[in-house]
Structures are given as structure tokens and as C-alpha cells.
Design a protein around this motif. Structure first.
Motif, PDB file in Angstrom:
ATOM      1  N   ASN A 283     -31.002  -6.882   6.086  1.00 55.42           N
ATOM      2  CA  ASN A 283     -31.860  -5.831   5.113  1.00 55.42           C
ATOM      3  C   ASN A 283     -32.666  -6.441   4.098  1.00 55.42           C
ATOM      4  OD1 ASN A 283     -30.568  -3.535   6.459  1.00 55.42           O
ATOM      5  ND2 ASN A 283     -28.563  -4.058   5.464  1.00 55.42           N
ATOM      6  N   ASN A 284     -32.735  -7.975   4.318  1.00 55.26           N
ATOM      7  CA  ASN A 284     -33.587  -8.485   3.324  1.00 55.26           C
ATOM      8  C   ASN A 284     -32.963  -8.535   2.083  1.00 55.26           C
ATOM      9  OD1 ASN A 284     -35.753  -9.127   5.225  1.00 55.26           O
ATOM     10  ND2 ASN A 284     -36.588  -7.366   4.808  1.00 55.26           N
ATOM     11  N   THR A 285     -31.483  -8.479   1.789  1.00 54.75           N
ATOM     12  CA  THR A 285     -30.997  -8.214   0.397  1.00 54.75           C
ATOM     13  C   THR A 285     -30.693  -9.661   0.285  1.00 54.75           C
ATOM     14  OG1 THR A 285     -29.547  -6.154   0.739  1.00 54.75           O
ATOM     15  CG2 THR A 285     -28.588  -7.895  -0.433  1.00 54.75           C
ATOM     16  N   GLY A 286     -31.000 -10.230  -1.134  1.00 52.38           N
ATOM     17  CA  GLY A 286     -30.752 -11.629  -1.382  1.00 52.38           C
ATOM     18  C   GLY A 286     -31.689 -12.349  -1.150  1.00 52.38           C
ATOM     19  N   ASP A 287     -33.027 -12.186  -0.761  1.00 54.60           N
ATOM     20  CA  ASP A 287     -33.856 -12.760  -0.209  1.00 54.60           C
ATOM     21  C   ASP A 287     -34.809 -13.434  -1.334  1.00 54.60           C
ATOM     22  OD1 ASP A 287     -33.455 -13.325   2.358  1.00 54.60           O
ATOM     23  OD2 ASP A 287     -34.799 -11.643   3.145  1.00 54.60           O
ATOM     24  N   ASN A 288     -34.379 -13.282  -2.448  1.00 55.63           N
ATOM     25  CA  ASN A 288     -35.081 -13.640  -3.686  1.00 55.63           C
ATOM     26  C   ASN A 288     -35.103 -15.266  -3.808  1.00 55.63           C
ATOM     27  OD1 ASN A 288     -35.519 -11.055  -4.831  1.00 55.63           O
ATOM     28  ND2 ASN A 288     -33.290 -11.099  -5.089  1.00 55.63           N
ATOM     29  N   ASP A 289     -36.235 -15.919  -4.504  1.00 54.26           N
ATOM     30  CA  ASP A 289     -36.591 -17.137  -4.366  1.00 54.26           C
ATOM     31  C   ASP A 289     -35.839 -17.871  -5.531  1.00 54.26           C
ATOM     32  OD1 ASP A 289     -37.791 -19.556  -4.033  1.00 54.26           O
ATOM     33  OD2 ASP A 289     -39.751 -19.170  -4.795  1.00 54.26           O
TER      34      ASP A 289
ATOM     35  N   VAL B 291     -31.280   2.808  -9.244  1.00 55.01           N
ATOM     36  CA  VAL B 291     -30.399   2.260 -10.203  1.00 55.01           C
ATOM     37  C   VAL B 291     -29.229   2.894  -9.843  1.00 55.01           C
ATOM     38  CG1 VAL B 291     -29.514   1.624 -12.460  1.00 55.01           C
ATOM     39  CG2 VAL B 291     -31.896   1.578 -11.851  1.00 55.01           C
ATOM     40  N   LEU B 292     -27.833   2.157  -9.587  1.00 60.63           N
ATOM     41  CA  LEU B 292     -26.431   2.743  -9.121  1.00 60.63           C
ATOM     42  C   LEU B 292     -25.730   2.073  -9.989  1.00 60.63           C
ATOM     43  CD1 LEU B 292     -26.998   2.885  -5.123  1.00 60.63           C
ATOM     44  CD2 LEU B 292     -27.005   5.022  -6.768  1.00 60.63           C
ATOM     45  N   ASP B 293     -24.735   2.853 -10.211  1.00 57.37           N
ATOM     46  CA  ASP B 293     -23.570   2.167 -11.024  1.00 57.37           C
ATOM     47  C   ASP B 293     -22.354   1.781  -9.959  1.00 57.37           C
ATOM     48  OD1 ASP B 293     -21.060   1.753 -12.442  1.00 57.37           O
ATOM     49  OD2 ASP B 293     -21.306   3.716 -13.595  1.00 57.37           O
ATOM     50  N   GLY B 294     -22.295   0.568  -9.881  1.00 56.43           N
ATOM     51  CA  GLY B 294     -21.243  -0.067  -8.921  1.00 56.43           C
ATOM     52  C   GLY B 294     -20.086   0.223  -9.153  1.00 56.43           C
ATOM     53  N   SER B 295     -19.361   0.339 -10.390  1.00 54.56           N
ATOM     54  CA  SER B 295     -18.236   0.740 -10.618  1.00 54.56           C
ATOM     55  C   SER B 295     -17.779   1.882 -10.019  1.00 54.56           C
ATOM     56  CB  SER B 295     -17.974   0.720 -12.076  1.00 54.56           C
ATOM     57  OG  SER B 295     -18.551   1.780 -12.881  1.00 54.56           O
ATOM     58  N   THR B 296     -18.631   3.075  -9.519  1.00 51.14           N
ATOM     59  CA  THR B 296     -18.127   4.170  -9.084  1.00 51.14           C
ATOM     60  C   THR B 296     -17.976   4.151  -7.529  1.00 51.14           C
ATOM     61  OG1 THR B 296     -20.624   5.022  -8.589  1.00 51.14           O
ATOM     62  CG2 THR B 296     -19.450   5.483 -10.707  1.00 51.14           C
ATOM     63  N   GLY B 297     -18.140   3.035  -6.998  1.00 49.33           N
ATOM     64  CA  GLY B 297     -17.743   2.902  -5.562  1.00 49.33           C
ATOM     65  C   GLY B 297     -18.856   3.686  -4.754  1.00 49.33           C
ATOM     66  N   GLN B 298     -17.798   4.468  -3.886  1.00 47.46           N
ATOM     67  CA  GLN B 298     -18.389   5.517  -2.898  1.00 47.46           C
ATOM     68  C   GLN B 298     -19.572   6.599  -3.596  1.00 47.46           C
ATOM     69  OE1 GLN B 298     -18.740   5.027   0.751  1.00 47.46           O
ATOM     70  NE2 GLN B 298     -17.987   2.805  -0.280  1.00 47.46           N
ATOM     71  N   ASN B 299     -18.949   6.997  -4.716  1.00 49.41           N
ATOM     72  CA  ASN B 299     -19.925   7.931  -5.591  1.00 49.41           C
ATOM     73  C   ASN B 299     -21.402   7.362  -5.549  1.00 49.41           C
ATOM     74  OD1 ASN B 299     -18.001   9.917  -6.006  1.00 49.41           O
ATOM     75  ND2 ASN B 299     -17.256   9.054  -7.807  1.00 49.41           N
ATOM     76  N   ALA B 300     -21.408   6.075  -5.818  1.00 50.86           N
ATOM     77  CA  ALA B 300     -22.680   5.644  -5.713  1.00 50.86           C
ATOM     78  C   ALA B 300     -23.626   5.590  -4.572  1.00 50.86           C
ATOM     79  CB  ALA B 300     -22.564   4.062  -6.385  1.00 50.86           C
ATOM     80  N   PHE B 301     -22.568   5.495  -3.458  1.00 49.48           N
ATOM     81  CA  PHE B 301     -23.354   5.445  -2.048  1.00 49.48           C
ATOM     82  C   PHE B 301     -23.907   6.812  -1.727  1.00 49.48           C
ATOM     83  CE2 PHE B 301     -22.642   5.810   2.790  1.00 49.48           C
ATOM     84  CZ  PHE B 301     -23.670   5.424   2.932  1.00 49.48           C
TER      85      PHE B 301
ATOM     86  N   GLY C  18     -22.092  -2.164   1.676  1.00 59.53           N
ATOM     87  CA  GLY C  18     -22.126  -0.991   2.211  1.00 59.53           C
ATOM     88  C   GLY C  18     -23.361  -0.383   1.998  1.00 59.53           C
ATOM     89  N   ILE C  19     -23.671  -0.076   0.831  1.00 63.97           N
ATOM     90  CA  ILE C  19     -24.877   0.514   0.604  1.00 63.97           C
ATOM     91  C   ILE C  19     -26.219  -0.210   0.979  1.00 63.97           C
ATOM     92  CG2 ILE C  19     -26.680   0.995  -1.435  1.00 63.97           C
ATOM     93  CD1 ILE C  19     -24.164   1.780  -3.085  1.00 63.97           C
ATOM     94  N   SER C  20     -26.202  -1.423   1.102  1.00 61.78           N
ATOM     95  CA  SER C  20     -27.563  -2.183   1.400  1.00 61.78           C
ATOM     96  C   SER C  20     -27.451  -1.939   3.127  1.00 61.78           C
ATOM     97  CB  SER C  20     -27.181  -3.743   1.344  1.00 61.78           C
ATOM     98  OG  SER C  20     -28.228  -4.396   1.983  1.00 61.78           O
ATOM     99  N   ASP C  21     -26.212  -2.093   3.714  1.00 64.63           N
ATOM    100  CA  ASP C  21     -26.197  -1.735   5.123  1.00 64.63           C
ATOM    101  C   ASP C  21     -26.553  -0.510   5.603  1.00 64.63           C
ATOM    102  OD1 ASP C  21     -25.328  -2.516   7.968  1.00 64.63           O
ATOM    103  OD2 ASP C  21     -23.751  -1.282   7.445  1.00 64.63           O
ATOM    104  N   GLN C  22     -25.938   0.681   5.127  1.00 65.76           N
ATOM    105  CA  GLN C  22     -26.171   1.763   5.506  1.00 65.76           C
ATOM    106  C   GLN C  22     -27.534   2.546   5.149  1.00 65.76           C
ATOM    107  OE1 GLN C  22     -23.875   3.810   7.422  1.00 65.76           O
ATOM    108  NE2 GLN C  22     -23.171   1.570   7.493  1.00 65.76           N
TER     109      GLN C  22
END
Length: 321
Positions: free
Chosen positions: A99-105, A242-252, A283-287
Motif C-alpha cells: 500500500n506504499n505505506t512507509g515509502d518516505n525518503d 487523521v485517526l486516533d490510534g489509541s482507539t484501535g478498531q474504532n479508528a478503523f 490493519g487500517i493501511s491494509d484494509q
């Protein structure tokens, strides 16, 4: 060690601290389930599935990872438990790469030379750290030598405009605003017009996060995009959720709902420090099939980082030996 090396070392230490609880959940429990076992079997894979799901990787993404590991085990006939950690990190890195996640230079905050100003439209529900993330992005871009403009297009909440103005003063960048209740598209138009006239490199536009009123939000975002295109046909260059990672699946769930309202091109996941739910990044990046571009790992302005999948995997599983 040079200045750049010291900066990267500090950045990696911040990432290590931020993902420590997730690492304890995944690696610590992984070590427990393979203790006394010599090979990867169905029981080990069942336990691994539970670990990933409870780390908020998500059911669908977890099943995808487990299926890939099962295929490797079947192909190789015998896989020792000592190989499982390496397998897991490879599959996670592969998913992020797809998903090109983390392709930053290498942590470089450069922007495309042919897009000036580079326009980022920022969306997300209230309370996820949206305005704070914009302020931190402004700090990082300005620190990289960019001329930054902010647009306070969340005119629904006076607090949002006020907060963005505080960040503008703190970072030392101009904020374009209008009165409370003004047309958000008008604010966006004024922001980009002013930024273009003054040779800005990057424009960050805050928007309202009234997800409960999906039709209104959809129309509002479309109107903002339309007026931006009147000034720069390709704008916005990026629609960042922008998503709050601490909310887990709620963020998804939020991510899925926003994706139904507008096309999302990048993700910023905040508040990953101090939570064991860091698996939500995977999970969010993949889905969503959308790259995670930024992650928030603390309160400091420098604690918003460009996401680097190699460093993420290293922090989660330990440096590869």
C-alpha cells in the motif's frame, strides 16, 4: 556521529518508546506461545491469530497474515518456531509495502517540485488530534525550510479556529480565517489564494469533522475541493485523514466511514505512544489500501514523524539480527 545521525537516532528512540506496549503484547506473548515448541503448528498459528487480533491488527488483515504464514509452512514442510518472528516481520513489511505505506525518503520532508503550493486537505472527527496534527505538520515543514500557510476552514467550532491560530503563532506561520459560521469553502479559497500570491510551498487546510451528518460533510468537502481547483486545477494534492490510534478498531470504523464520504489519499495516525494498539497501523493501511504517511508518538512538535515501515517493524520486533 553527525547532526543528521543524531536526529535519526532520537527519532528511532521516540518510535521505540511509542511502540513499546504494542511490542510487549506481540513479541512478549509470541515468545510465550512458542516456549517449549520446536516447530510452527496449528496451535501456534491459532495463538498467533489471537495475539494479532488483540493488538488491533484487525480480523481480516490478521487472517491474511496467518494465511500467508500457513502457505510458507506448507511449502517448506518444516518451519521452526525460531523462524516465526522473522516470518511475521517479513509479512507485515510486505503488507505495508503493498500500500506504499512507509515509502518516505529517509525522513525527508521534501515536497514535489512541480506542485507549489502543495495543498493538503485535512479531515477527521473532532477529538482525534486533527488540529494538533496540522500544527505539528506545519512545524516539521517549516523546520525543513518550507513556507507554510494554514487555513481555518473548520468554521463550525470556534475552538477549532482558535486552536489553529494558537498553533500558527507557536510555529510562526500565517493562518487564514474568517468569522465563526463562515463558508468553509470561502476560507479554503482565501487560504490558497493568499498562499499562492505569497509563494508558499505547502498549504494545510483544516475541515470540520461532523461525521454524523455524512451528506452535509460530503457536500462541504466537495465544495472545498471545487473552489480549490479554480485556483490550482490539481488541488488538493492530498486528502489526509487523521485517526486516533489509541482507539484501535474504532479508528478503523471512522476510516471506513470517511472513505465512504470522500476519497482519502493518506493517513496520519496519532496517539500511538502509550497504547498497545499499534497494530491498527497495519490493519487500517491494509484494509483501506491507503498509505499511512504520518504517525504521532507524543506531545512534542517533533513527535509527529514520517512513517517508515522498516523502522516500524524494527521497533515492533527488535532490530533484525
Amino acid at each position: 556521529m553527525g547532526l543528521f545521525g543524531l536526529f535519526n537516532k532520537k527519532k528511532k528512540e521516540t518510535l521505540d518508546r511509542g511502540l513499546e506496549k504494542t511490542k510487549q503484547t506481540v513479541v512478549g506473548r509470541l515468545a510465550h506461545i512458542i516456549a517449549g515448541k520446536s516447530k510452527v503448528d496449528d496451535d501456534v498459528l491459532d495463538s498467533l491469530e489471537e495475539i494479532l487480533i488483540t493488538s488491533d491488527v484487525g480480523v481480516d488483515t490478521t487472517l491474511k497474515i496467518i494465511r500467508r504464514i500457513e502457505e510458507r509452512v506448507a511449502r517448506d514442510k518444516y518451519v521452526s518456531t525460531s523462524e516465526l518472528n522473522g516470518m511475521l516481520r517479513e509479512e507485515i513489511a510486505s503488507l505495508l509495502s503493498e500500500n506504499n505505506t512507509g515509502d518516505n525518503d529517509n525522513g525527508n520532508w521534501n515536497l514535489p517540485d512541480n506542485h507549489k503550493p502543495y495543498v493538503i486537505l485535512v479531515v477527521g472527527v473532532n477529538g482525534v488530534g486533527k488540529t494538533t496534527t496540522i500544527g505539528k505538520l506545519a512545524y516539521q515543514f517549516k523546520s525543513a525550510g518550507k513556507k507554510v500557510y494554514l487555513g481555518a476552514a473548520d468554521t463550525f467550532r470556534a475552538a477549532a479556529v482558535e486552536q489553529l491560530c494558537i498553533w500558527g503563532e507557536r510555529v510562526g506561520v500565517p493562518v487564514v480565517k474568517q468569522q465563526m459560521g463562515a463558508d468553509p469553502a470561502s476560507v479554503a479559497f482565501d487560504t490558497l489564494s493568499s498562499a499562492k500570491a505569497n509563494g508558499a510551498d505547502v498549504v494545510l487546510i483544516d475541515t470540520a469533522g461532523r461525521l454524523h451528518n455524512k451528506v452535509g460533510l460530503m457536500n462541504e468537502l466537495k465544495k472545498i475541493k471545487d473552489v480549490l481547483k479554480k485556483i490550482t486545477p490539481d488541488a488538493p494534492d492530498e486528502v489526509m485523514l487523521v485517526l486516533d490510534g489509541s482507539t484501535g478498531q474504532n479508528a478503523f470504523e471512522q476510516a471506513k466511514q470517511f472513505s465512504a464520504v470522500t476519497q482519502i489519499t493518506s493517513l496520519a495516525i496519532t496517539k500511538l505512544d502509550g497504547t498497545a494498539k499499534g497494530g491498527v497501523v497495519i490493519g487500517i493501511s491494509d484494509q483501506l489500501r491507503v498509505p499511512v504517511k504520518y504517525i504521532g508518538l507524543g506531545e512534542g512538535m517533533e513527535d509527529l514523524q514520517l512513517f517508515d515501515r522498516t523502522q516500524f517493524v524494527d521497533s515492533l520486533f527488535g532490530e533484525e539480527k
